[in-house]
Design an enzyme around this catalytic site. Structure first.
Site, PDB file in Angstrom:
ATOM      1  CD  GLU A  37     -57.670 -11.206  -8.305  1.00  0.00           C
ATOM      2  OE1 GLU A  37     -57.439 -11.937  -9.285  1.00  0.00           O
ATOM      3  OE2 GLU A  37     -58.553 -10.309  -8.326  1.00  0.00           O
ATOM      4  CE  LYS A  55     -60.262 -14.040 -11.106  1.00  0.00           C
ATOM      5  NZ  LYS A  55     -59.532 -12.752 -11.212  1.00  0.00           N
ATOM      6  CB  CYS A  87     -61.602 -10.667  -8.831  1.00  0.00           C
ATOM      7  SG  CYS A  87     -61.673  -9.045  -9.637  1.00  0.00           S
TER       8      CYS A  87
END
Length: 262
Positions: free
Chosen positions: A41, A110, A144
């Site tokens: 990330e 995300k 994540c």
């Protein structure tokens, strides 16, 4: 498909330094026979860089993407990487896949932002499932915290994802996600999960490493330690097909019972 997982925090704040690190990792991965390299990330810029997030953000088709495409084509392998994406006045925490031919295959924003830092610096994405075809596999992207929501991974499973790439900035004390949650996600959804983390201290965060490629049987094919590392593991479509036949979770679902979940 041999997959290389680059566990590293690179050089936070240095685009040039992180592109160099990505280039060196691609060279090593290609020499080991990998067809895909996955970086963590926000790898291109660093994660805990404060206002540098907005300053270093780049469009999905910008100069950074061109630089990664050049690395991918020169070494002959696909590259997936995290970066801050600029789109108008908004900045997204994004991940992109570039093919070995230098083509942009998929870009994901995300959807579930973690903590005040991310909510202060990013806009959440709205597209849950983003996929690309690569090496005969359907490859999906998330980032994540996204993988900690079972609905997200199940959506990928229902959409036919074979290999789910999860660039990550997983910090202490949540290492159980890498150790336990990720292999369970792979098993309950019958897919491979490549979970690729940052390492060491960065600002207020202590990244725990422990990157892994987990298979549909819930077994970690390879597991990194706590330091910088290039991890190699294979994604086997034959094993995937056999596992899906033996563990028919998706076929045995009863969606009519699940309406209360939403």
């Amino acid at each position: 498909m041999r997959t290389a997982l680059l566990q590293s925090s690179g050089l936070p704040g240095s685009l040039a330094g992180n592109l160099k690190a990505l280039d060196e990792a691609a060279d090593r991965a290609a020499a080991a026979g990998a067809g895909l390299l996955v970086a963590p990330e926000m790898f291109l810029t660093g994660y805990a860089i404060g206002d540098g997030v907005r300053r270093l953000a780049d469009p999905a088709d910008g100069a950074c993407a061109d630089a990664v495409a050049e690395i991918a084509t020169r070494h002959g392998l696909a590259v997936a990487y995290g970066y801050p994406e600029r789109a108008g006045d908004q900045v997204f925490n994004s991940a992109q896949i570039v093919s070995a031919d230098g083509d942009r295959l998929a870009n994901y924003r995300k959807t579930h932002l973690f903590g005040d830092f991310e909510r202060d610096h990013f806009t959440p994405g709205e597209q849950q499932v983003v996929q690309a075809e690569l090496g005969g596999l359907r490859v999906g992207l998330m980032i994540c915290y996204d993988v900690e929501f079972p609905e997200n991974v199940r959506a990928h499973a229902l959409a036919g994802t074979d290999l789910l790439l999860v660039p990550t900035a997983q910090m202490h004390p949540f290492q159980f996600v890498a150790e336990s949650v990720v292999p369970v996600r792979a098993f309950e959804n019958q897919l491979y999960v490549a979970y690729v983390n940052r390492v060491g201290q960065e600002g207020e965060f202590d990244f725990v490493g422990l990157s892994t490629l987990a298979g549909p049987d819930g077994v970690a094919r390879s597991r990194a330690g706590r330091g910088t590392e290039l991890l190699l593991a294979d994604v086997d479509p034959v094993l995937l097909a056999a596992s899906r036949e033996a563990n028919p979770y998706l076929q045995d679902r009863r969606p009519s019972l699940y309406g209360s979940l939403v």
